[in-house]
Design an enzyme around this catalytic site. Structure first.
Site, PDB file in Angstrom:
ATOM      1  N   HIS A 131      36.334  53.086  23.112  1.00  0.00           N
ATOM      2  CA  HIS A 131      36.713  53.603  24.428  1.00  0.00           C
ATOM      3  C   HIS A 131      38.038  52.991  24.867  1.00  0.00           C
ATOM      4  CE1 HIS A 131      36.484  54.867  28.614  1.00  0.00           C
ATOM      5  NE2 HIS A 131      35.462  55.646  28.283  1.00  0.00           N
ATOM      6  N   HIS A 132      38.890  53.798  25.474  1.00  0.00           N
ATOM      7  CA  HIS A 132      40.214  53.327  25.899  1.00  0.00           C
ATOM      8  C   HIS A 132      40.115  52.249  26.974  1.00  0.00           C
ATOM      9  CE1 HIS A 132      44.451  53.345  25.929  1.00  0.00           C
ATOM     10  NE2 HIS A 132      44.650  54.621  25.700  1.00  0.00           N
ATOM     11  N   ALA A 133      38.996  52.150  27.666  1.00  0.00           N
ATOM     12  CA  ALA A 133      38.824  51.066  28.643  1.00  0.00           C
ATOM     13  C   ALA A 133      38.773  49.713  27.962  1.00  0.00           C
ATOM     14  CB  ALA A 133      37.536  51.283  29.452  1.00  0.00           C
TER      15      ALA A 133
END
Length: 473
Positions: free
Chosen positions: A133-135
């Protein structure tokens, strides 16, 4: 414990059924790699890679951004799966399977990553597709996650276990962050107003250029109009993805670079412009003005921290309206030169300060509303193009030689339905093309267009060299 920054949290807030915030890579290996070896390697290395073992802990009522905390136990069988392609196991089948895997959202109750061991590739090869996930990662830390599998075994790296924070501690920090929001807003306003005309979306607001000129202490070179023309690439994306990949010769790219006195990144941008020009012409949708591209880049050195996402984005023109390949390359190089000069004067914290200027409880609503509004009315860019330098020597994963590594990126309503990301590795330029299936159903065509674009520049290089030789004679 580590809290997500406002920018990290934005990648959670933006995510919808169609705007999926997965980033990853497709690694192609010379021979088969059993899943058990992958599990063993991950178990050895997890202590040094927090993204593999940490899960989200949310603050009650969304009063503040979530925290990262170590999971009590990570079931690697839930994260690492395997599948086998049916014969003939060609690149098109592989790309199609990766597209279907990439469009699925990650389970937020577990650490935000998955890995697939893909057997049955032609020639006895194997592939690893990894998504995170880009988070949890930007481009740099995403490469570090992949590096956890690489040979040789690195020195022992351990991280302190991070426990979930207690309720009262989270609420106290939430109150402190709420009080700090106005300071972030004031700092953003003070730093952003002089450069408002070069920021995505803000540059299109009425009066932005005039206000920027008024607020500058010293004059800066004028930038071109960054209004993104409407193309078939623009519009809300669907939940379905297309994926394609292509290998180009980094040696050839460098020869073109040297012949025309530009940079490798300029050549990559020019190849993307040429491929887009060809695709738009095929669809009878070529604008008479240049496209606008978003170019992500790391600000890790400027902000002086390694935690969380440390990325910003430049916007630049892609001269798809220029017919001649050499002139197209020269126009790209000049546009990149201008934008680099301006961005060198732009505070690196701008995007972070803007993200931190709203209370966390409002951030999610604001992020989703802004994404929907901008995506439907005035997308600031047409396409994302990125070039990530990688190691120029061969690597191995659990003893098996890595042949290539293709990025698998994201598309959103705001960024457009196409993302072209290149990764240089061991004398190659591995390019991944990620697209919305509805907007760009023929994403595979870009593989051929990029090859043809490089061949065209190689011919122009030889013509230039021949002309110089005749002149010298």
């Amino acid at each position: 414990m580590r809290q997500l920054s406002a920018l990290d949290a934005q990648f959670l807030n933006f995510e919808t059924a169609t705007n999926v915030a997965n980033v990853g890579g497709l690694s192609v290996l010379a021979r088969d790699l059993p899943k058990e070896k992958v599990l063993d390697r991950l178990a050895e290395r997890m202590a040094g890679v927090p993204q593999l073992r940490q899960r989200l802990v949310c603050v009650p009522f969304g009063l503040d951004h979530p925290y990262w905390a170590d999971s009590d136990e990570v079931d690697l069988d839930q994260h690492v799966r395997e599948l086998t392609l049916t014969p003939p196991g060609d690149d098109r089948q592989l790309a199609g399977r990766v597209a279907r895997l990439h469009e699925r959202r990650l389970d937020r109750t577990r650490p935000l990553w998955e890995m697939y061991v893909i057997h049955g590739l032609a020639g006895g090869r194997c592939a690893l597709y990894t998504k995170v996930h880009h988070a949890a990662v930007d481009g740099l830390t995403g490469a570090e996650v992949l590096a956890a599998l690489m040979d040789p075994t690195p020195g022992t790296v351990t991280g302190e276990p991070e426990a979930a924070p207690g309720l009262w501690r989270m609420l106290a920090r939430s109150a402190w962050h709420l009080a700090a929001n106005p300071a972030h807003l004031l700092r953003f306003a003070g730093e952003a107003l002089p450069v408002l005309d070069q920021l995505p979306f803000f540059s299109r607001l009425p009066g932005a250029r005039g206000l920027s000129r008024l607020m500058r202490r010293e004059p800066l070179p004028e930038l071109p109009d960054f209004s993104a023309p409407h193309t078939p690439l623009s519009g809300p994306v669907s939940s379905r993805r297309r994926y394609a990949f292509v290998e180009l010769s980094l040696t050839d790219v460098k020869r073109v670079k040297n012949a025309f006195g530009v940079t490798v990144n300029d050549v990559v941008m020019a190849l993307a412009a040429s491929a887009l020009r060809r695709w738009l012409m095929e669809h009878k949708a070529l604008p008479e003005v240049p496209l606008v591209a978003g170019v992500p880049f790391s600000v890790r050195r400027q902000v002086g921290t390694d935690e969380g996402n440390q990325v910003s984005i430049m916007i630049t023109q892609l001269p798809t309206h220029v017919a001649d390949a050499r002139q197209r390359l020269e126009a790209v190089s000049e546009a990149m030169r201008q934008i680099k000069e301006r961005f060198a004067l732009t505070p690196a914290r701008l995007l972070r300060d803007l993200s931190e200027s709203l209370p966390a409880a409002l951030n999610g609503l604001a992020d989703r509303a802004a994404l929907d509004l901008v995506g439907r009315t005035a997308p600031p860019i047409n396409v994302i193009v990125s070039n990530v330098p990688g190691p120029q020597f061969p690597l191995r994963i659990a003893g098996v030689r890595l042949l290539s590594h293709y990025p698998v990126s994201g598309v959103t309503d705001v960024s457009g339905g196409l993302n072209i990301t290149a990764f240089s590795y061991n004398g190659r330029l591995d390019v991944g093309i990620t697209a919305c299936r509805e907007l760009v159903p023929d994403a595979g065509a870009f593989s051929g267009y990029l090859r043809e674009a490089l061949d065209e520049l190689k011919r122009r290089r030889r013509d230039t060299a021949g002309s110089r030789g005749h002149a010298a004679g």
